[in-house]
Every structure is written in structure tokens, then in C-alpha cells.
Write an enzyme that holds these catalytic residues in place. Structure first.
Site, short mmCIF file in Angstrom:
data_model
loop_
_atom_site.label_atom_id
_atom_site.label_comp_id
_atom_site.label_asym_id
_atom_site.label_seq_id
_atom_site.Cartn_x
_atom_site.Cartn_y
_atom_site.Cartn_z
N VAL A 16 0.83 -1.21 0.00
CA VAL A 16 0.00 0.00 0.00
C VAL A 16 0.86 1.26 0.00
CG1 VAL A 16 -1.75 1.29 1.27
CG2 VAL A 16 -1.83 -1.21 1.23
N CYS A 110 -11.59 -6.29 6.62
CA CYS A 110 -11.72 -7.44 7.53
C CYS A 110 -12.02 -7.01 8.97
CB CYS A 110 -10.51 -8.35 7.45
SG CYS A 110 -9.11 -7.71 8.31
N TYR A 137 -6.07 -8.92 14.73
CA TYR A 137 -5.73 -7.84 13.79
C TYR A 137 -6.88 -6.84 13.72
CZ TYR A 137 -4.73 -5.65 9.26
OH TYR A 137 -4.51 -4.73 8.25
N LYS A 141 -6.97 -2.83 14.60
CA LYS A 141 -7.33 -1.82 13.60
C LYS A 141 -8.55 -1.01 14.05
CE LYS A 141 -4.17 -1.89 10.71
NZ LYS A 141 -3.51 -0.61 10.38
N PRO A 164 -9.99 -0.48 2.84
CA PRO A 164 -9.90 -1.14 1.54
C PRO A 164 -10.35 -2.59 1.61
CG PRO A 164 -7.71 -0.86 2.47
CD PRO A 164 -8.69 -0.31 3.47
N LEU A 167 -6.39 -6.66 -1.02
CA LEU A 167 -5.53 -5.95 -1.97
C LEU A 167 -4.55 -6.89 -2.65
CD1 LEU A 167 -4.72 -3.07 0.49
CD2 LEU A 167 -6.17 -2.89 -1.54
N HIS A 180 -1.28 -13.43 1.00
CA HIS A 180 -2.71 -13.48 0.71
C HIS A 180 -2.98 -14.38 -0.51
CE1 HIS A 180 -2.54 -9.81 3.20
NE2 HIS A 180 -3.70 -10.23 3.61
N ASP A 287 -11.61 -21.30 5.68
CA ASP A 287 -12.26 -20.45 4.67
C ASP A 287 -12.25 -18.99 5.10
OD1 ASP A 287 -13.00 -22.06 2.58
OD2 ASP A 287 -15.00 -22.51 3.37
O1 GFB Z 1 -6.20 -13.75 1.11
P1 GFB Z 1 -6.58 -14.49 2.33
O2 GFB Z 1 -5.49 -15.10 3.11
O3 GFB Z 1 -7.41 -13.45 3.18
O4 GFB Z 1 -7.59 -15.69 1.94
P2 GFB Z 1 -8.77 -13.35 4.03
C1 GFB Z 1 -8.77 -15.48 1.21
C2 GFB Z 1 -9.45 -16.79 0.92
O5 GFB Z 1 -8.67 -17.51 -0.04
C3 GFB Z 1 -9.63 -17.73 2.11
C4 GFB Z 1 -8.50 -18.85 0.38
O6 GFB Z 1 -10.87 -18.36 2.04
C5 GFB Z 1 -8.50 -18.74 1.90
O7 GFB Z 1 -8.75 -20.01 2.50
N1 GFB Z 1 -7.27 -19.41 -0.21
C6 GFB Z 1 -7.23 -20.40 -1.14
C7 GFB Z 1 -6.01 -19.06 0.07
N2 GFB Z 1 -5.97 -20.73 -1.43
C8 GFB Z 1 -5.17 -19.89 -0.70
C9 GFB Z 1 -3.76 -19.76 -0.59
O8 GFB Z 1 -2.97 -20.46 -1.20
N3 GFB Z 1 -3.31 -18.77 0.26
C10 GFB Z 1 -4.17 -17.95 0.96
N4 GFB Z 1 -3.65 -17.00 1.76
N5 GFB Z 1 -5.51 -18.11 0.90
C11 GFB Z 1 -7.25 -11.87 5.50
C12 GFB Z 1 -7.15 -11.51 6.96
O9 GFB Z 1 -8.27 -12.76 5.39
O10 GFB Z 1 -7.58 -10.73 4.73
C13 GFB Z 1 -6.28 -10.36 7.18
O11 GFB Z 1 -6.77 -12.65 7.71
C14 GFB Z 1 -6.35 -9.28 6.12
O12 GFB Z 1 -6.54 -9.85 8.44
C15 GFB Z 1 -6.70 -9.75 4.72
O13 GFB Z 1 -7.21 -8.28 6.52
C16 GFB Z 1 -7.20 -8.63 3.83
O14 GFB Z 1 -9.65 -12.41 3.28
O15 GFB Z 1 -9.39 -14.64 4.37
#
Ligand code: GFB
Length: 331
Positions: A16, A110, A137, A141, A164, A167, A180, A287
């Protein structure tokens, strides 16, 4: 905002902060002030206070934070709450003491409750329980938002927090355990293509819906908000509920205005990367929140809209991945 005003961007090496700096420079702001983590540790109160006393920035963006994907949030809850509370507390108080004119704190979609009507409006903040995988987190925030609100009420400051959606963009974290979903899927699909695999593993059920915003769009939105005339910016500062009786926090949503399922996202990433295998879901991974779609009507009403579609943003992100160190390791 005067083109020569001193503008401090904290977190300028992150997704960001780097986008905010690019946007400021593109618009001709010549006095952008940055510090690396080694030069200034914002979790350290004395260092933060000294920095503001010496530099006296007129405007500040707080984009420095401990952030990560769902697994990192779930695995290191103590670090996520401790570091983010410390950074915000030190930063907001030092900004106040040194007379920062306007401050924008980066928050996140979030921090809204896990189950609220979709799309989520600013008034949904604090209306129901939070998502457990990122509650530490989110609570940190929310404390940052409440600090902006309280300082505006007690000291007459002009501090807001922006909200936001999820991202992605250049310089993303391509580490599979801490990053992410978009950078992770780009890397996984690229590696699967290079190895000639038949499938790629996607965490969870693929059913959660997410809204994704390209980081340069967020940078542009943050700078556009900072430049607003007083009569519009002041409308974002929130009101004192004990006087107005209204719940009006000093926050504004920033998003694309549309969302996709994780399965749809994975299919799009596979297409952009050129991987033709199948998706296998790993249901042992969480999830998280079922859906996080922002209501961006307030932002649209002041004349801002996201410019980068998910398809176009993913193509740019894959090009960024190919230039990154992560790609060199993967090939
Ligand atoms: O991006 P992510 O980690 O953020 O995961 P969140 C989003 C979704 O993608 C979840 C799925 O349902 C994950 O299970 N996913 C599928 C994966 N495959 C993958 C992978 O290989 N890696 C990851 N990381 N996810 C975060 C918050 O939650 O969002 C933080 O924990 C932050 O606090 C961020 O604010 C924006 O949207 O689930």
C-alpha cells in the site's frame, strides 16, 4: 494539498505505502518523506515521537502495519495485535503532538463483523462479532479507528481511516505461508505450469467470496481523499455520538464494488498464468469470512471509482511476479 508540503508515508516499501508514494510522485508532490524499518521502528514510542518532532510533516499516511493472509493471522495472533496497536498508538499520538494537519490511517474490510448484510456499509462497524481467524488484527485496527475518532472529538484533529477490500499488486508477498490468496495462487499456478503438474491446491472450499482491489487504485484513492477540499474532507471525520446520537465513525470504504468466489478467482489466475490443470481444494485450511463486499457508494459520491478490473490487475500482477525473486526461485 500544496505540492511542496511535507508528506510522510509510513510503510513505503509495502504493497500500500509504495502505491501511495507512486501516486504522490505521479501527481508532482515533491516533498515525500519516507523511512525504512531499520531507520525508524514505529513500534518504538521514543523513536516515533523523535521522528515527528524533528520532521513535522504536514500530512501523513499510516500504511505501516503487520499484515498477512489468513494463515499468518491465525498462526501469530499475539504479534498481529501487539505490533498494530503499538504502531497506531505511537504514530497517532506523535502526529497529534507535532501538529499533522491531516492523517489517513490504513484499515481493512476485515475489521467489519463476520456476518453483516452485504455489501457492507461504514455503519456496520462494531455491529456484530468478528471473524475469529483475524480478530486480533481487526481489534487492533478498530482501536486505530477509535483513536482517530477520539482525537477528532477531543482535540479537533482531522484524522480518518480508510477501509480497503482485499488488496493485490506489484511488490506483493509471494510467500505461500504468510501471503494473501492472489500472490499465493499466482505462484502456485506458475510453479505447477513449470513442473507440468496436473493440479493446483487451493485452500478451503473455494466458496468464500472476496472483493479484490489493485494496489495502485488504492494509492490513487488515498491521495484523492487527502486532497479533498475542507468542506468535503471534514464530512468524513465522524460525529460525536454523545452529541449527535448518530453512529458515524471517521471511515470510508475503498473497493472495486464487485466480488468473486475463491474458485472463480483460481480459474481466472490459471487462465492468466496459462496453467491448464485442475483445482484440488484443501478443506483442512480455513475459509475465513464467507463474504466481504464493500458498499462504495460514499466514495463514488465524492467522485472516485476504481480503474483496474480484476482481469487486468491479475495480468499486471503476474508480470510483476515474473520479475520478482520468487519467480527466480520457482523456475
Ligand atoms: O487472502 P486471504 O489469506 O485473506 O484468503 P482473508 C482469502 C481466501 O482464499 C480464504 C483462500 O478463504 C482462503 O482459505 N485461499 C485459497 C487461500 N488458497 C489460498 C492460498 O494459497 N493462500 C491464501 N492466503 N488463501 C485476511 C485476513 O483474510 O484478509 C487479514 O486474515 C487481512 O486480516 C486480509 O485483513 C485482507 O480475506 O481470508
Amino acid at each position: 494539498m500544496d505540492k511542496h508540503a511535507k508528506i510522510y508515508v509510513a510503510g513505503h516499501r509495502g504493497l500500500v505505502g509504495s502505491a501511495i508514494v507512486r501516486s504522490l510522485r505521479a501527481e508532482g508532490y515533491s516533498n515525500v518523506c519516507v523511512r525504512t524499518h531499520a531507520e525508524l521502528d514505529l513500534t518504538n514510542q521514543a523513536q516515533t515521537a523523535n521522528f515527528f518532532t524533528l520532521e513535522k510533516p504536514a500530512y501523513a499516511f499510516l500504511a505501516a502495519a503487520r499484515t498477512g493472509g489468513i494463515l499468518a493471522n491465525n498462526s501469530y495472533p499475539a504479534e498481529f495485535i501487539r505490533d498494530n496497536i503499538a504502531i497506531q498508538s505511537n504514530f497517532i499520538h506523535a502526529a497529534y503532538l507535532s501538529g499533522v494537519t491531516r492523517l489517513i490511517v490504513l484499515s481493512s474490510s476485515c475489521v467489519y463483523p463476520r456476518l453483516v448484510p452485504q455489501p457492507m456499509c461504514e455503519r456496520h462497524l462494531l455491529s456484530a462479532p468478528l471473524e475469529p481467524t483475524n480478530r486480533p488484527y481487526a481489534v487492533a485496527k478498530i482501536a486505530g479507528i477509535e483513536m482517530c475518532w477520539s482525537y477528532n472529538r477531543q482535540y479537533g484533529t482531522r484524522y480518518i481511516a480508510v477501509m480497503p477490500s482485499n488488496l493485490y499488486g506489484p511488490g506483493d508477498n509471494y510467500d505461500l505461508s504468510s501471503g494473501h490468496v492472489i500472490p499465493a495462487l499466482i505462484r502456485k499456478c506458475h510453479e505447477a505450469k513449470v513442473r507440468g503438474d496436473r493440479h493446483v491446491v487451493v485452500w478451503g472450499t473455494g466458496k468464500p467470496r472476496r472483493e479484490f482491489l489493485y494496489s495502485d487504485d488504492l494509492g490513487h484513492a488515498c491521495v484523492s481523499l487527502m486532497k479533498l477540499p475542507d468542506r468535503i474532507f471534514d464530512g468524513l471525520l465522524g460525529s460525536d455520538e454523545t452529541v449527535s446520537g448518530l453512529f458515524e465513525p471517521p471511515i470510508i470504504n475503498i473497493g472495486l464494488g464487485e466480488d468473486v468466489t475463491i474458485e472463480e478467482l483460481a480459474t481466472l489466475v490459471m487462465r492468466v498464468v496459462g496453467f491448464r490443470g485442475k483445482i484440488v481444494f484443501d478443506a483442512t485450511k480455513p475459509d475465513g469470512t464467507p463474504r466481504k463486499l464493500l458498499d462504495v457508494s460514499r466514495l463514488n459520491a465524492i467522485g472516485w471509482r476504481a480503474r483496474t478490473s480484476l482481469q487486468a490487475g491479475l495480468a499486471k500482477s503476474y508480470a510483476d511476479f515474473l520479475r520478482s525473486d520468487a519467480a527466480a526461485v520457482s523456475s
